[in-house]
Design a protein around this motif. Structure first.
Motif, short mmCIF file in Angstrom:
data_model
loop_
_atom_site.label_atom_id
_atom_site.label_comp_id
_atom_site.label_asym_id
_atom_site.label_seq_id
_atom_site.Cartn_x
_atom_site.Cartn_y
_atom_site.Cartn_z
N GLY A 164 5.43 5.92 -14.62
CA GLY A 164 5.45 5.80 -13.16
C GLY A 164 6.03 7.01 -12.47
O GLY A 164 6.57 6.92 -11.37
N TYR A 165 5.91 8.17 -13.11
CA TYR A 165 6.40 9.44 -12.57
C TYR A 165 7.91 9.44 -12.37
O TYR A 165 8.43 9.97 -11.39
CB TYR A 165 5.67 9.82 -11.28
N ALA A 219 3.15 -8.98 4.04
CA ALA A 219 3.29 -7.52 3.95
C ALA A 219 2.06 -6.82 4.53
O ALA A 219 2.18 -5.82 5.24
CB ALA A 219 3.51 -7.11 2.50
N LEU A 220 0.88 -7.36 4.23
CA LEU A 220 -0.35 -6.76 4.73
C LEU A 220 -0.47 -6.88 6.25
O LEU A 220 -0.87 -5.95 6.94
CB LEU A 220 -1.57 -7.39 4.06
N GLU A 221 -0.11 -8.05 6.76
CA GLU A 221 -0.20 -8.26 8.21
C GLU A 221 0.83 -7.45 8.97
O GLU A 221 0.63 -7.13 10.14
CB GLU A 221 -0.05 -9.75 8.52
N SER A 250 2.20 0.04 -3.52
CA SER A 250 3.55 -0.35 -3.93
C SER A 250 3.53 -1.50 -4.92
O SER A 250 4.47 -1.67 -5.71
CB SER A 250 4.38 -0.74 -2.68
N GLN A 251 2.47 -2.30 -4.90
CA GLN A 251 2.35 -3.44 -5.80
C GLN A 251 1.45 -3.14 -7.01
O GLN A 251 1.20 -4.02 -7.83
CB GLN A 251 1.79 -4.66 -5.05
N GLY A 252 0.96 -1.91 -7.09
CA GLY A 252 0.09 -1.54 -8.20
C GLY A 252 -1.27 -2.21 -8.15
O GLY A 252 -1.88 -2.49 -9.18
N ILE A 253 -1.76 -2.48 -6.93
CA ILE A 253 -3.06 -3.15 -6.74
C ILE A 253 -4.12 -2.11 -6.44
O ILE A 253 -3.99 -1.31 -5.51
CB ILE A 253 -2.98 -4.18 -5.60
N ASP A 254 -5.18 -2.09 -7.23
CA ASP A 254 -6.27 -1.14 -7.07
C ASP A 254 -7.10 -1.52 -5.85
O ASP A 254 -7.73 -2.56 -5.81
CB ASP A 254 -7.14 -1.15 -8.33
N PHE A 255 -7.10 -0.63 -4.84
CA PHE A 255 -7.87 -0.91 -3.63
C PHE A 255 -9.13 -0.07 -3.53
O PHE A 255 -9.89 -0.20 -2.59
CB PHE A 255 -7.01 -0.66 -2.37
N CYS A 256 -9.35 0.83 -4.50
CA CYS A 256 -10.54 1.68 -4.43
C CYS A 256 -11.58 1.25 -5.45
O CYS A 256 -12.46 0.45 -5.14
CB CYS A 256 -10.16 3.17 -4.56
#
Length: 240
Positions: free
Chosen positions: A191-192, A55-57, A25-31
């Motif tokens: 963004g589709y 948000a993560l917790e 949702s924040q556009g952060i690359d986690f892979c």
């Protein structure tokens, strides 16, 4: 998990897969780009760390049904093949055909965008089909063999690759190529978000590509940040 500014994105996603939706949702690359500290990505995105931390917790109500990070490697491999690879073998030809149809129907009104979108997806399809074959025929059977030997207390005199880091490095490079293609398609489509004149087929293509992006991000995360590091460590134990 204690989440601090120094915690790596990939570690958070591995410990709690529910956080993947927060990162997306924040556009952060986690892979592919997940080995970065949270403080760094917050600075890049102009976010307060405390907001992202909250948000993560709080994530966890709709966790993706991914194997646990400490699940047997054979279970993780089977999940990748039976869930992600099987899904790709359905979605790749379906979306490729949809993109071609939308280009044919709407190419005059959106020529450059749709032409580039269809070409990018077609190249990605070819890349992924080759990638899956190499994993299923070469890398994954070797990982399963390593785990079976470890369970019996056996060992291998040597690796057929010299080291598993070789094929893993090649797979990670191909993941990066796929990640770049996903980013390109998201850029092309804004963004589709379908244009105002989009028909149902046009909107269906965008919806399918967005879901495809989500699944492929989770797929790459499970391999890059869970399977590959554990397989590398296991080889060090099993191969003499």
């Amino acid at each position: 998990m204690n989440i601090t500014p120094d915690t790596l994105v990939a570690d958070v996603a591995t410990a709690n897969p529910a956080t993947i939706k927060v990162f997306q949702s924040q556009g952060i690359d986690f892979c592919c780009g997940g080995k970065r500290p949270l403080a760094e990505v917050c600075e890049e995105k102009g976010m307060r760390f405390s907001d992202l931390q909250s948000a993560l917790e709080g994530a966890g109500t709709e966790a993706p049904n991914l194997p646990a990070a400490d699940a047997p490697l054979t279970e993780i491999v089977r999940f990748i093949v039976d869930h992600f690879h099987a899904g790709l073998r359905v979605e790749l030809p379906r979306l490729d055909e949809m993109a071609a149809r939308v280009l044919s129907a709407h190419g005059e009104r959106h020529p450059e965008m749709l032409k580039n979108l269809a070409a990018t997806f077609r190249d990605l399809r070819e890349e992924l089909e080759s990638h899956m074959m190499k994993e299923e025929q070469i890398l994954f059977p070797y990982v399963e063999r390593l785990e079976a030997l470890a369970a019996r207390g056996g060992s291998l005199p040597g690796s057929p690759f010299g080291s598993i880091e070789g094929p893993i490095g090649a797979m990670e490079h191909e993941h990066e190529i796929a990640g770049n293609a996903l980013a390109r398609m998201r850029e092309l489509t804004g963004g589709y978000v379908p244009p105002e004149d989009a028909c149902n087929g046009f909107r269906g293509l965008y919806h399918g590509l967005k879901e495809f992006e989500t699944d492929l991000h989770q797929h790459i995360h499970l391999e890059n940040n869970v399977l590959f590091p554990r397989a590398t460590r296991l080889e060090e134990v099993v191969v003499g």
